[in-house]
Design a protein around this motif. Structure first.
Motif, PDB file in Angstrom:
ATOM      1  N   ASN A 191     -14.373   2.119  -3.431  1.00  0.00           N
ATOM      2  CA  ASN A 191     -13.693   0.696  -3.665  1.00  0.00           C
ATOM      3  C   ASN A 191     -12.359   0.835  -4.224  1.00  0.00           C
ATOM      4  N   GLU A 192     -12.129   1.745  -5.132  1.00  0.00           N
ATOM      5  CA  GLU A 192     -10.944   1.829  -6.012  1.00  0.00           C
ATOM      6  C   GLU A 192     -10.008   2.185  -5.278  1.00  0.00           C
ATOM      7  N   LYS A 197      -6.331   0.019  -4.564  1.00  0.00           N
ATOM      8  CA  LYS A 197      -5.446   0.655  -5.222  1.00  0.00           C
ATOM      9  C   LYS A 197      -4.356   0.929  -4.150  1.00  0.00           C
ATOM     10  N   TYR A 198      -4.858   1.123  -2.939  1.00  0.00           N
ATOM     11  CA  TYR A 198      -4.048   1.578  -1.856  1.00  0.00           C
ATOM     12  C   TYR A 198      -3.915   0.378  -0.575  1.00  0.00           C
ATOM     13  N   LYS A 199      -4.193  -0.820  -1.045  1.00  0.00           N
ATOM     14  CA  LYS A 199      -4.565  -1.986  -0.296  1.00  0.00           C
ATOM     15  C   LYS A 199      -3.385  -2.216   0.488  1.00  0.00           C
ATOM     16  N   ASN A 257      -5.687   1.626   5.198  1.00  0.00           N
ATOM     17  CA  ASN A 257      -6.938   0.807   6.009  1.00  0.00           C
ATOM     18  C   ASN A 257      -8.163   1.617   5.632  1.00  0.00           C
ATOM     19  N   VAL A 258      -9.222   0.921   5.065  1.00  0.00           N
ATOM     20  CA  VAL A 258     -10.470   1.482   4.883  1.00  0.00           C
ATOM     21  C   VAL A 258     -11.645   0.936   5.621  1.00  0.00           C
ATOM     22  N   ALA A 259     -12.388   1.877   6.239  1.00  0.00           N
ATOM     23  CA  ALA A 259     -13.374   1.499   7.042  1.00  0.00           C
ATOM     24  C   ALA A 259     -14.842   2.411   6.663  1.00  0.00           C
ATOM     25  N   GLU A 282      -7.854  11.735  -3.407  1.00  0.00           N
ATOM     26  CA  GLU A 282      -6.589  11.064  -3.905  1.00  0.00           C
ATOM     27  C   GLU A 282      -5.357  11.578  -3.772  1.00  0.00           C
ATOM     28  N   LYS A 283      -5.337  13.106  -4.198  1.00  0.00           N
ATOM     29  CA  LYS A 283      -4.057  13.858  -3.882  1.00  0.00           C
ATOM     30  C   LYS A 283      -3.724  13.881  -2.260  1.00  0.00           C
ATOM     31  N   ARG A 284      -4.611  13.991  -1.466  1.00  0.00           N
ATOM     32  CA  ARG A 284      -4.578  14.082  -0.031  1.00  0.00           C
ATOM     33  C   ARG A 284      -3.762  12.909   0.385  1.00  0.00           C
ATOM     34  N   ILE A 285      -4.621  11.789  -0.191  1.00  0.00           N
ATOM     35  CA  ILE A 285      -4.067  10.506   0.439  1.00  0.00           C
ATOM     36  C   ILE A 285      -2.572  10.291  -0.290  1.00  0.00           C
ATOM     37  N   SER A 286      -2.278  10.443  -1.209  1.00  0.00           N
ATOM     38  CA  SER A 286      -1.007  10.250  -2.002  1.00  0.00           C
ATOM     39  C   SER A 286      -0.073  11.148  -1.062  1.00  0.00           C
ATOM     40  N   ARG A 287      -0.475  12.524  -0.685  1.00  0.00           N
ATOM     41  CA  ARG A 287       0.416  13.146  -0.025  1.00  0.00           C
ATOM     42  C   ARG A 287       0.862  12.687   1.427  1.00  0.00           C
TER      43      ARG A 287
END
Length: 102
Positions: A2-3, A7-9, A13-15, A87-92
């Motif tokens: 959820n965070e 945070k990245y809304k 896209n989150v499913a 989070e590191k991967r998503i940020s990258r």
């Protein structure tokens, strides 16, 4: 999760995928109630035939799959620990996407 969703809304896209383990796990009222209790507001795919689970050969709960905007799988992670790595991967990936669009 959820965070991450919050945070990245604007960029992500989150499913969620629910993998029923028994007939009782298919009860939509229970699924909705549990989702509400845990603040899960993103779409939930109920993999009642385990077709998605089998397509990804997934054996883990939780499991996280990160795709880029072209639909290419960029990261897979199993288990609830290691959220910093996720989070590191998503940020990258978001950074690469941002650079590509400039």
């Amino acid at each position: 999760m959820n965070e991450f969703r919050d945070k990245y809304k604007d960029h992500l896209n989150v499913a969620a995928v629910h993998i029923p383990r028994s007939e009782d796990d298919l009860d939509l009222k229970k699924i909705k109630k549990t989702a509400a209790e845990h603040g899960i507001s993103q779409p939930i795919y109920i993999d009642s035939n385990h077709s998605l689970t089998e397509a990804f050969e997934n054996e883990y709960v939780p499991a996280y799959y990160v795709f880029d905007k072209t639909g290419q799988l960029r990261h897979f992670q199993a288990g609830g620990s290691g959220m910093a790595m996720l989070e590191k991967r998503i940020s990258r990936i978001l950074s690469e996407t941002e650079q590509a669009s400039e």
